[in-house]
Write an enzyme that holds these catalytic residues in place. Structure first.
Site, PDB file in Angstrom:
ATOM      1  N   GLN A   1     -18.120   1.931  14.409  1.00 34.91           N
ATOM      2  CA  GLN A   1     -16.935   1.158  15.082  1.00 34.91           C
ATOM      3  C   GLN A   1     -17.520   0.007  16.327  1.00 34.91           C
ATOM      4  OE1 GLN A   1     -17.212   4.759  15.822  1.00 34.91           O
ATOM      5  NE2 GLN A   1     -15.614   4.393  14.072  1.00 34.91           N
ATOM      6  N   ASP A  25     -15.416  -3.235  12.916  1.00 34.13           N
ATOM      7  CA  ASP A  25     -15.121  -4.434  11.671  1.00 34.13           C
ATOM      8  C   ASP A  25     -16.392  -5.994  11.629  1.00 34.13           C
ATOM      9  OD1 ASP A  25     -13.929  -2.413  10.652  1.00 34.13           O
ATOM     10  OD2 ASP A  25     -12.063  -2.397  11.670  1.00 34.13           O
ATOM     11  N   GLY A  38     -14.970   2.423   8.561  1.00 36.10           N
ATOM     12  CA  GLY A  38     -15.137   1.798   6.685  1.00 36.10           C
ATOM     13  C   GLY A  38     -15.637   0.562   7.470  1.00 36.10           C
ATOM     14  N   HIS A  39     -16.748   0.037   6.186  1.00 30.40           N
ATOM     15  CA  HIS A  39     -17.847  -0.288   5.671  1.00 30.40           C
ATOM     16  C   HIS A  39     -18.077  -0.937   4.384  1.00 30.40           C
ATOM     17  CE1 HIS A  39     -20.633   1.664   9.253  1.00 30.40           C
ATOM     18  NE2 HIS A  39     -19.284   0.830  10.209  1.00 30.40           N
ATOM     19  N   ARG A  74      -5.114   0.213   7.003  1.00 28.39           N
ATOM     20  CA  ARG A  74      -3.474  -0.953   8.388  1.00 28.39           C
ATOM     21  C   ARG A  74      -4.408  -2.877   8.375  1.00 28.39           C
ATOM     22  NH1 ARG A  74      -3.968   2.306  12.758  1.00 28.39           N
ATOM     23  NH2 ARG A  74      -5.754   2.540  12.623  1.00 28.39           N
ATOM     24  N   GLY A  92     -18.658  -6.464  10.105  1.00 21.74           N
ATOM     25  CA  GLY A  92     -19.652  -6.906   9.461  1.00 21.74           C
ATOM     26  C   GLY A  92     -20.595  -5.815   9.502  1.00 21.74           C
ATOM     27  N   LYS A  93     -20.478  -4.815  10.596  1.00 23.31           N
ATOM     28  CA  LYS A  93     -21.895  -4.125  10.155  1.00 23.31           C
ATOM     29  C   LYS A  93     -22.518  -3.444   8.971  1.00 23.31           C
ATOM     30  CE  LYS A  93     -19.475  -1.273  12.716  1.00 23.31           C
ATOM     31  NZ  LYS A  93     -18.111  -2.252  13.530  1.00 23.31           N
ATOM     32  N   LYS A 148     -22.329  -4.547   5.953  1.00 19.77           N
ATOM     33  CA  LYS A 148     -23.122  -6.164   6.052  1.00 19.77           C
ATOM     34  C   LYS A 148     -24.381  -6.466   6.211  1.00 19.77           C
ATOM     35  CE  LYS A 148     -23.397 -10.473   4.747  1.00 19.77           C
ATOM     36  NZ  LYS A 148     -23.372 -12.007   4.507  1.00 19.77           N
TER      37      LYS A 148
HETATM   38  P1  GDP Z   1     -17.613  -3.322   9.341  1.00 20.89           P
HETATM   39  O1  GDP Z   1     -17.344  -2.026   9.561  1.00 20.89           O
HETATM   40  O2  GDP Z   1     -18.467  -3.443  10.795  1.00 20.89           O
HETATM   41  O3  GDP Z   1     -18.567  -2.931   8.376  1.00 20.89           O
HETATM   42  O4  GDP Z   1     -16.863  -4.387   8.694  1.00 20.89           O
HETATM   43  P2  GDP Z   1     -16.248  -3.894   7.813  1.00 20.89           P
HETATM   44  O5  GDP Z   1     -16.911  -3.670   6.350  1.00 20.89           O
HETATM   45  O6  GDP Z   1     -14.852  -3.047   7.929  1.00 20.89           O
HETATM   46  O7  GDP Z   1     -15.349  -5.278   7.627  1.00 20.89           O
HETATM   47  C1  GDP Z   1     -16.255  -6.633   7.527  1.00 20.89           C
HETATM   48  C2  GDP Z   1     -15.773  -7.434   6.229  1.00 20.89           C
HETATM   49  O8  GDP Z   1     -16.140  -8.956   5.995  1.00 20.89           O
HETATM   50  C3  GDP Z   1     -15.717  -7.023   5.286  1.00 20.89           C
HETATM   51  O9  GDP Z   1     -15.014  -6.804   4.165  1.00 20.89           O
HETATM   52  C4  GDP Z   1     -17.641  -8.082   4.677  1.00 20.89           C
HETATM   53  O10 GDP Z   1     -17.436  -7.582   2.790  1.00 20.89           O
HETATM   54  C5  GDP Z   1     -17.202  -8.932   4.899  1.00 20.89           C
HETATM   55  N1  GDP Z   1     -17.730  -9.799   5.713  1.00 20.89           N
HETATM   56  C6  GDP Z   1     -18.991  -9.629   6.323  1.00 20.89           C
HETATM   57  N2  GDP Z   1     -19.903 -10.457   6.898  1.00 20.89           N
HETATM   58  C7  GDP Z   1     -18.615 -12.154   6.032  1.00 20.89           C
HETATM   59  C8  GDP Z   1     -19.014 -13.095   6.507  1.00 20.89           C
HETATM   60  O11 GDP Z   1     -20.382 -13.047   6.744  1.00 20.89           O
HETATM   61  N3  GDP Z   1     -17.908 -13.682   5.950  1.00 20.89           N
HETATM   62  C9  GDP Z   1     -16.950 -13.626   4.963  1.00 20.89           C
HETATM   63  N4  GDP Z   1     -16.470 -13.968   4.377  1.00 20.89           N
HETATM   64  N5  GDP Z   1     -16.783 -11.865   4.635  1.00 20.89           N
HETATM   65  C10 GDP Z   1     -18.206 -11.027   5.151  1.00 20.89           C
HETATM   66  P1  IMO Z   2     -15.980   0.809  11.974  1.00 16.91           P
HETATM   67  O1  IMO Z   2     -17.588   1.545  12.196  1.00 16.91           O
HETATM   68  C1  IMO Z   2     -11.965  -0.801  13.970  1.00 16.91           C
HETATM   69  C2  IMO Z   2     -10.015   2.290  16.517  1.00 16.91           C
HETATM   70  C3  IMO Z   2      -9.057   3.053  15.609  1.00 16.91           C
HETATM   71  C4  IMO Z   2      -7.929   3.339  17.246  1.00 16.91           C
HETATM   72  C5  IMO Z   2      -9.152   4.029  17.537  1.00 16.91           C
HETATM   73  C6  IMO Z   2      -9.609   5.684  17.926  1.00 16.91           C
HETATM   74  O2  IMO Z   2     -15.298   0.209  10.698  1.00 16.91           O
HETATM   75  O3  IMO Z   2     -15.750  -0.467  12.772  1.00 16.91           O
HETATM   76  P2  IMO Z   2     -10.012   7.135  16.294  1.00 16.91           P
HETATM   77  O4  IMO Z   2     -10.007   7.570  14.663  1.00 16.91           O
HETATM   78  O5  IMO Z   2     -11.674   6.683  16.132  1.00 16.91           O
HETATM   79  O6  IMO Z   2     -10.335   8.136  17.061  1.00 16.91           O
HETATM   80  O7  IMO Z   2      -9.054   5.976  16.862  1.00 16.91           O
HETATM   81  O8  IMO Z   2     -10.656   3.275  17.251  1.00 16.91           O
HETATM   82  N1  IMO Z   2     -11.548   2.495  15.145  1.00 16.91           N
HETATM   83  C7  IMO Z   2     -11.719   1.529  14.590  1.00 16.91           C
HETATM   84  N2  IMO Z   2     -11.384   0.255  14.221  1.00 16.91           N
HETATM   85  N3  IMO Z   2     -13.182   0.104  13.469  1.00 16.91           N
HETATM   86  C8  IMO Z   2     -13.723   1.238  12.930  1.00 16.91           C
HETATM   87  O9  IMO Z   2     -14.885   1.381  12.708  1.00 16.91           O
HETATM   88  C9  IMO Z   2     -12.947   2.194  14.133  1.00 16.91           C
HETATM   89  N4  IMO Z   2     -12.711   3.486  14.054  1.00 16.91           N
HETATM   90  C10 IMO Z   2     -11.859   3.756  14.986  1.00 16.91           C
HETATM   91  O10 IMO Z   2      -8.359   2.644  15.214  1.00 16.91           O
HETATM   92  O11 IMO Z   2      -7.694   2.150  18.079  1.00 16.91           O
HETATM   93 MG    MG Z   3     -14.854  -1.272   8.948  1.00 11.90          MG
END
Ligand code: GDP
Ligand code: IMO
Ligand code: MG
Length: 427
Positions: free
Chosen positions: A223, A13, A40-41, A302, A15-16, A18
Site C-alpha cells: 500500500q 501502486d 498487487g506488485h 479496477r 512501483g514498489k 519493481k
Molecule cells: P506496487 O503496488 O507499488 O508494486 O505497483 P504496481 O505493480 O501495482 O503498479 C506499478 C506498475 O507500473 C506496474 O505495472 C509496473 O510494472 C509499472 N512500472 C513500475 N515502474 C515503472 C516505470 O518507471 N515506468 C513504467 N512505464 N512503468 C513502471
Molecule cells: P499495493 O501494495 C492501491 C486500497 C483499496 C481501498 C483501501 C482499503 O499494490 O500498492 P483494503 O482491502 O486494504 O481494506 O482496502 O485500500 N488498497 C490499495 N490501493 N494499492 C494497494 O496495494 C492497495 N491495497 C489496498 O483499494 O481503497
Molecule cells: Mg500495486
C-alpha cells in the site's frame, strides 16, 4: 548493518515491486511487514512478468531470503497458490520464511469484508474484498488466529469458536447471512498447516541475527503512506501501517536499526477505491495517464483514478516516514505533454494551504494550486543516466525533488528491471 525500508509515498501502486526487485540482487533478506494480498506488485524481468500479492518481491532474486513478517495478514490459500504458480515458472521459493505470529485471514474474515462493504452502500471504502480489515480487527480485538495456532488443534478450535460466536450472530441477525460452521473452518485451516510448516520460523530472531551479522535487510511495504490507518486519509485507508514505523512493529526490529527509508513516488498520482484525491482528473489527460501508464489494479482489475503530481502529499510522506530518499517512477509516462501541471499547494475555502490539512473536512474541500512545468517529447525509456534525459525532464525531476524534501536517488523510465536511472546508490 544496512537495513532499508522501501515504502509507497502516495496511495499505493507507485512501483514498489519493481524497486524491491531491482535491489533484490544486492540484498540478503526482503521482509514484508504489513498488509496482505490486498497488495498487487508487478515485476518485469526480461520478457517475464510476475504479479505478486503476498510474497515479498525479493522472491525473484535467487540469493535473497524472502520473509513474511508478524505484521502481515496471511490468506493461506493465496500464499500456497502464489508459491505453486512461481514454482511452475521455475522460481525457487524454498527459502521463504513465515512468521508464526502473523495473523491468518480466515474465510469468515473475507465474508465479513464483503458484506460490510455491501451494507455501507455509497459510503463504502472500496476495499479489495480480501478480508484485510476484519482480520486486523480480530487481531486488535484479541480474537485473531495466528499461523502458530494451526499446529495445536485444540487451541485452534477454541479460537475459531470464540471468533465465530459473535460473528455468526452478526452475520445471521444483522446481515441475513448463513452462519459459518466452526468444524468446517477448522478443517480447512488444518489442511493448510502441513503445507505451510516448512516455512514457519521465528522471523524476529532471524532478522535481528541477520542484522547483527551485517547482512543487508530490505523491508518492503505494501500500500502507501496515504492509505496508512494512522497517517492516511482515514477512513479511506487500509487497516495497517505501511509507513516506516510499521516496519519496526511488523518485523520486530528497533528503530535504531533502520539506516535508510526510501519512498517510492510516481511522477503523477493514482488511487484505487474511494476517498479524497485533490489532483484527480476527469478529462482526457486523466484518461491518457491511465492508458499510457497502464493504470489498472493488479489485484482487483479496477481502473485506477489518475491525476497530476501532488507535492503537498510528497512533502507529507517525507515527514511522517523520515524519508532519506525518493525513487521516482514512471517518468516515461509523462512524455508528450507540452506542459505538465504540478500541485504545489491547496486552496481550501479561499485560503492557500501549503501542508496537508489534518482535518478530513478540509482535505475533502482542497483544490489543487498548480504550477506549470514545461514538458518534453523525446523518448526517455533508453536513458541510463540523468544527463541522458532531455533538459525539461531533468528540470521536472529537480523541481519535484525540491518540493518533496528528499533527494531523488533513482528514476524509473520503464517497467523493466534495467529501465532505471540510478543517481545515488541505495547501499
Ligand atoms: P506496487 O503496488 O507499488 O508494486 O505497483 P504496481 O505493480 O501495482 O503498479 C506499478 C506498475 O507500473 C506496474 O505495472 C509496473 O510494472 C509499472 N512500472 C513500475 N515502474 C515503472 C516505470 O518507471 N515506468 C513504467 N512505464 N512503468 C513502471
Ligand atoms: P499495493 O501494495 C492501491 C486500497 C483499496 C481501498 C483501501 C482499503 O499494490 O500498492 P483494503 O482491502 O486494504 O481494506 O482496502 O485500500 N488498497 C490499495 N490501493 N494499492 C494497494 O496495494 C492497495 N491495497 C489496498 O483499494 O481503497
Ligand atoms: Mg500495486
Amino acid at each position: 548493518m544496512p537495513a532499508l525500508v522501501l515504502l509507497g509515498a502516495q496511495w499505493g501502486d507507485e512501483g514498489k515491486g519493481k524497486a524491491t526487485d531491482l535491489l533484490g540482487g544486492s540484498v540478503d533478506y526482503v521482509v514484508r511487514y504489513q498488509g496482505g494480498n490486498n497488495a498487487g506488485h508487478t515485476v518485469v524481468v526480461g520478457d517475464q512478468k510476475y504479479a505478486l500479492h503476498l510474497l515479498p518481491s525479493g522472491i525473484l532474486s535467487p540469493g535473497c531470503t524472502p520473509v513474511i513478517g508478524n505484521g502481515v495478514v496471511v490468506d493461506p490459500s493465496v500464499l500456497l497458490s502464489e508459491l505453486s504458480g512461481l514454482n511452475e515458472r521455475g522460481v525457487d521459493t524454498s527459502k521463504l520464511l513465515l512468521s508464526g505470529n502473523a495473523h491468518i485471514i480466515t474465510p469468515y474474515n473475507v465474508t465479513v469484508d464483503k458484506v460490510t462493504e455491501r451494507f455501507l452502500g455509497k459510503r463504502k471504502i472500496g476495499t479489495t474484498g480480501r478480508g484485510i480489515g476484519p482480520t486486523y480487527a480480530d487481531k486488535i480485538n484479541r480474537v485473531g488466529i495466528r499461523v502458530q495456532d494451526l499446529y495445536d488443534e485444540s487451541i485452534l478450535t477454541q479460537k475459531v469458536e470464540a471468533a465465530l460466536d459473535v460473528k455468526n450472530q452478526i452475520l445471521t441477525k444483522l446481515y441475513n447471512r448463513r452462519a459459518i460452521a466452526v468444524d468446517q473452518v477448522v478443517e480447512e485451516l488444518l489442511d493448510y498447516a502441513e503445507k505451510l510448516r516448512p516455512y514457519v520460523a521465528d522471523t524476529v530472531l532471524v532478522i535481528n541475527e541477520a542484522l547483527e551479522n551485517d547482512k543487508v535487510v530490505l523491508f518492503e511495504g505494501g500500500q502507501g503512506t496515504l492509505l496508512d490507518i494512522d497517517h492516511g486519509t482515514y477512513p479511506f485507508v487500509t487497516s495497517s501501517n505501511p509507513t516506516a514505523g510499521g516496519a519496526c512493529t511488523g518485523a520486530g526490529v528497533g528503530p535504531t536499526k533502520i539506516s535508510r527509508v526510501i519512498g517510492i513516488l510516481k511522477a503523477y498520482t493514482t488511487r484505487v477505491g474511494a476517498g479524497p484525491f485533490p489532483t484527480e482528473l476527469f478529462d482526457e489527460d486523466g484518461e491518457a495517464l491511465r492508458r499510457i501508464g497502464g493504470e489498472r489494479g493488479v489485484t482487483t482489475g479496477r481502473d485506477r483514478r489518475c491525476g497530476w503530481f501532488d507535492a503537498v502529499i510528497a512533502r507529507y510522506a517525507t515527514r511522517v516516514n523520515g524519508l532519506t530518499d525518493f525513487f521516482l517512477t514512471k517518468l516515461d509516462v509523462l512524455t508528450g505533454w507540452e506542459q505538465i501541471p504540478v500541485c504545489v499547494a491547496y486552496e481550501i475555502d479561499g485560503r492557500r494551504v501549503e501542508e496537508l490539512p489534518y482535518s478530513q473536512s478540509d482535505f475533502h474541500h482542497a483544490k489543487p494550486v498548480y504550477e506549470m512545468l514545461p514538458g518534453w517529447s523525446e523518448d526517455i525509456s533508453k536513458a541510463k543516466s540523468f544527463s541522458d534525459l532531455p533538459k525539461n525532464a531533468q528540470a521536472y525531476v529537480k523541481a519535484l525533488e525540491e518540493m518533496s524534501g528528499a533527494p531523488i536517488s533513482a528514476i524509473g523510465v520503464g517497467p523493466g528491471r534495467d529501465e532505471t536511472i540510478e543517481i545515488n546508490s541505495f547501499l
